[in-house]
Design a protein around this motif. Structure first.
Motif, PDB file in Angstrom:
ATOM      1  N   SER A  80       0.623  -1.299   0.046  1.00  0.00           N
ATOM      2  CA  SER A  80      -0.081   0.074   0.080  1.00  0.00           C
ATOM      3  C   SER A  80       0.669   1.297  -0.025  1.00  0.00           C
ATOM      4  CB  SER A  80      -0.561  -0.094   1.174  1.00  0.00           C
ATOM      5  OG  SER A  80      -0.131   0.091   1.597  1.00  0.00           O
ATOM      6  N   SER A  81       1.944   1.228   0.159  1.00  0.00           N
ATOM      7  CA  SER A  81       3.483   2.338  -0.243  1.00  0.00           C
ATOM      8  C   SER A  81       3.961   2.444  -0.888  1.00  0.00           C
ATOM      9  CB  SER A  81       4.460   2.183   1.202  1.00  0.00           C
ATOM     10  OG  SER A  81       5.165   3.105   0.844  1.00  0.00           O
ATOM     11  N   CYS A  82       3.261   3.368  -1.546  1.00  0.00           N
ATOM     12  CA  CYS A  82       4.057   3.871  -2.656  1.00  0.00           C
ATOM     13  C   CYS A  82       5.691   4.244  -3.066  1.00  0.00           C
ATOM     14  CB  CYS A  82       2.665   4.674  -3.708  1.00  0.00           C
ATOM     15  SG  CYS A  82       2.004   4.518  -4.305  1.00  0.00           S
ATOM     16  N   LYS A  86       5.313   9.235  -6.892  1.00  0.00           N
ATOM     17  CA  LYS A  86       4.635  10.865  -6.161  1.00  0.00           C
ATOM     18  C   LYS A  86       3.162   9.931  -7.512  1.00  0.00           C
ATOM     19  CE  LYS A  86       8.210  13.654  -4.945  1.00  0.00           C
ATOM     20  NZ  LYS A  86       8.909  12.827  -4.689  1.00  0.00           N
ATOM     21  N   PRO A  87       2.078  11.001  -7.020  1.00  0.00           N
ATOM     22  CA  PRO A  87       0.806  10.192  -7.391  1.00  0.00           C
ATOM     23  C   PRO A  87       1.293  10.974  -8.811  1.00  0.00           C
ATOM     24  CG  PRO A  87       0.079  11.255  -5.129  1.00  0.00           C
ATOM     25  CD  PRO A  87       1.960  11.836  -5.032  1.00  0.00           C
TER      26      PRO A  87
END
Length: 94
Positions: A80-82, A86-87
């Motif tokens: 769940s951590s990217c 970045k978006p």
């Protein structure tokens, strides 16, 4: 992406989706007389994996002989951590 679709005059058909499968066809035409036909299919194997393909056929002034592409995809949920992604950015993982 949606804005690009509208300017390219795209039409999506045959959309199907359930808990294990997503597919659709899309036909686009745009400025310069190009056109494309796309078939997309993704199969969800389990909660962490999926695979699929996309077939694209394009014609237009830049490639009057036409262009056909077949792409395959394989996805895997990592966490769940990217991390440092970045978006709006992507990252290729080998």
């Amino acid at each position: 992406m949606q804005q690009q679709r509208q300017s390219a005059n795209c039409n999506q058909t045959n959309f199907q989706q359930d808990s294990h499968h997503v597919s659709f066809d899309e036909q686009c035409g745009g400025q310069g007389g190009y056109s494309s036909n796309i078939h997309f299919e993704m199969l969800i194997d389990d909660s962490e994996n999926a695979h699929g393909h996309a077939d694209v056929k394009m014609t237009g002034a830049a490639f009057p002989q036409g262009m056909t592409m077949h792409m395959t995809m394989k996805t895997k949920y990592l966490s769940s951590s990217c991390g440092n992604v970045k978006p709006g950015e992507g990252k290729v993982i080998h």
